[in-house]
Design an enzyme around this catalytic site. Structure first.
Site, PDB file in Angstrom:
ATOM      1  N   HIS A   1       0.834  -1.203   0.000  1.00  0.00           N
ATOM      2  CA  HIS A   1       0.000   0.000   0.000  1.00  0.00           C
ATOM      3  C   HIS A   1       0.871   1.257   0.000  1.00  0.00           C
ATOM      4  CE1 HIS A   1      -3.756   2.205   0.777  1.00  0.00           C
ATOM      5  NE2 HIS A   1      -2.983   3.020   1.461  1.00  0.00           N
ATOM      6  N   CYS A  20       1.117  -2.662 -18.041  1.00  0.00           N
ATOM      7  CA  CYS A  20       0.230  -1.888 -17.168  1.00  0.00           C
ATOM      8  C   CYS A  20       0.531  -2.126 -15.696  1.00  0.00           C
ATOM      9  CB  CYS A  20      -1.232  -2.206 -17.461  1.00  0.00           C
ATOM     10  SG  CYS A  20      -1.684  -3.913 -17.151  1.00  0.00           S
TER      11      CYS A  20
END
Length: 552
Positions: A187, A481
């Site tokens: 995160h 991506c």
């Protein structure tokens, strides 16, 4: 002190004084009792006063916060103002329980009650834990958890950062992030890239650096230099003050085109990407309207949500990834939470084996949203393992009028059979986060394996090269991506390996564009060969950085 090495996860350089995150608030000892002679009424008043102090502090910080941090702090302040927790804690004092332990036990009861209600109320259980920690910190006379407040810009150092912490970061004062734990896809790493902050994770020894020590953080090289020379600090700060812009056309200095696209996950992210000038969207994560739900959203609801994301890119390419449920994104109506190894289980396209109707509904919604928005919609499936699965998905998409259908290349088996794959699809997109995880047999969420979970690994780059070469031969576009595309130096390498587009967080586009403009296509190929021939990720990164003038 010597230079500290970690894993660079968000490029850029910054210099500033170290500010440490306060240590987590530990659970008070079980059975802790009131001090001898303590007055129960006075202790109860102390709990109430601590809660009020927490509420006032949170409201003050919310008023000065930005973006998502405002909502996070306001929600926590509301919970601190609710008398339920305080009243429950005060009642526990009568049996001799200490004030901190009374708050802790009362919070556990409130959390259990909220979780039993499910839905929105269950989400508030996390706010209770935050308020609990803050009240206990006040009672014990310790610093409150969360990002410290400083007037002077600083480098934030922590073991790791929780989502609630990162949501309150202000890029105007936080210059860079360094954590001892975490990995390239943690995160902390994802948020750092989204905010455009240089960041290094898995930096062993960073917690030994004293508070207020000036450090130079190099997010590209993955290094932290304590007490850098004053002239270097001045140079870094001058460079950071420059504002880079993107003219809307990704290319090398000799005109070789590389589309620079954005990764988005909701309407807000799409609007930000369009404002940043992204050429389109290379990864639209559709999970946002499925998560935290007990049942599948209706087709009409999906159409409305997808249209809001596609609308800012009318006339431009938007690559929509179908639902990537499973692993770290479990859905109660679709995935099995009891799987022993969910990262290798029924996730992504595999969920359609038992629930094909969910995929069909989503494809219908994507097609309708594409027509309503005017965007050029491409669609791709995650977690494809064989060319046959790819062919099945392309055929299913065609039944809904989605003619440009491709797949994510995340499983090494698919990258090792690229010729067969390209015969089945209109395009391919390399998801380097999972491709690295599966190639290196390293859980991408485990900080201890951060050095393995690195997109610079030569083995991963070889798989990228194989896939891109097959795309070139078959005249099929192959993009990246994964988060690797947001690293300017690695973007140069990926271009040299033959990828045709790079999709990243919108904030990274100007840096990547500027770096590509500093090199020719031939130089990209040469640097890619350097990286491929390196023995490991660290050597590959160092070899390329040494050859890139803007980054050396």
């Amino acid at each position: 002190m010597a230079v500290i090495s970690g894993v660079g996860v968000s490029s850029g350089r910054a210099a500033g004084p170290v500010v440490r995150m306060p240590d987590p608030v530990g659970e008070p000892p079980a059975g802790a009792t009131l001090p001898d002679g303590a007055d129960v009424a006075a202790e109860g008043a102390r709990i109430a006063a601590a809660a009020e102090q927490v509420r006032a502090d949170l409201e003050r910080r919310a008023a000065a916060a930005h973006g998502d941090g405002v909502a996070v702090l306001e929600a926590t302040a509301l919970m601190a103002a609710d008398p339920t927790l305080v009243t429950a804690a005060q009642k526990k004092l009568s049996d001799g329980t200490s004030a901190p332990r009374a708050v802790w036990d009362a919070a556990a009861e409130v959390q259990a009650m909220l979780e039993s209600l499910g839905g929105y109320m269950a989400e508030r259980a996390r706010d209770v834990a935050d308020v609990r920690d803050r009240i206990v910190a006040v009672l014990d006379g310790r610093p409150a958890p969360g990002v410290p407040e400083r007037a002077e810009p600083f480098v934030l150092v922590a073991h790791d950062l929780a989502p609630a912490d990162t949501a309150t970061l202000d890029p105007a004062t936080c210059l860079a992030l360094v954590t001892e734990g975490g990995g390239p896809t943690s995160h902390t790493a994802i948020l750092a890239r989204a905010l455009g902050l240089p960041a290094v994770v898995a930096a062993a020894g960073i917690l030994d650096v004293a508070e207020d020590t000036v450090v130079l953080v190099d997010g590209g090289a993955g290094t932290i230099q304590p007490d850098p020379p004053d002239d270097v600090v001045a140079q870094v700060r001058a460079a950071a003050a420059r504002v880079l812009t993107f003219d809307g056309t990704g290319r090398t200095s000799d005109g070789h085109r590389v589309q620079l696209l954005a990764n988005v996950g909701d309407p807000k992210g799409a609007a930000a990407a369009a404002e940043a000038g992204a050429e389109g969207v290379g990864l639209f994560r559709t999970e946002f309207c499925f998560l935290d739900r007990a049942e599948e959203p209706s087709v009409d609801e999906q159409v409305a949500q997808y249209t809001a994301v596609l609308a800012p890119f009318a006339g431009k390419k938007v690559v929509v990834r179908t639902l990537d449920a499973g692993a770290d994104k479990p859905l109660p109506f679709l995935t099995d939470a009891s799987e022993a190894n969910p990262a290798l289980g029924v996730r992504g396209y595999r969920t359609a084996w038992r629930h094909p109707e969910v995929l069909d509904h989503q494809l219908e919604a994507i097609a309708r949203a594409g027509e309503a928005s005017g965007a050029e919609v491409w669609v791709m499936a995650p977690m494809i393992s064989t060319p046959a699965e790819a062919a099945d998905f392309v055929a299913r998409a065609a039944t809904f009028g989605l003619a440009t259908a491709g797949v994510m290349v995340e499983v090494p088996a698919l990258a090792l059979t690229p010729d067969h794959l390209m015969a089945k699809v209109a395009f391919a997109s390399l998801g380097t986060n999972d491709l690295t995880q599966y190639t290196m047999a390293a859980d991408r969420l485990l900080g201890d394996l951060a050095e393995l979970s690195d997109g610079w690994q030569p083995a991963v780059l070889r798989l990228v090269h194989l896939t891109a070469e097959a795309g070139l031969q078959a005249e099929r576009p192959v993009g990246v991506c994964g988060e690797a595309a947001a690293d300017p130096a690695l973007a140069v390498v990926l271009t040299g390996l033959g990828v045709t587009s790079l999709s990243m967080t919108a904030r990274a586009i100007p840096d990547v564009a500027a770096t590509l403009l500093s090199v020719t296509r031939a130089e990209c190929v040469r640097l890619a060969e350097l990286a491929l021939s390196a023995p490991d990720a660290k050597a590959a990164r160092a070899a390329v950085h040494a050859e890139l003038p803007p980054l050396g």
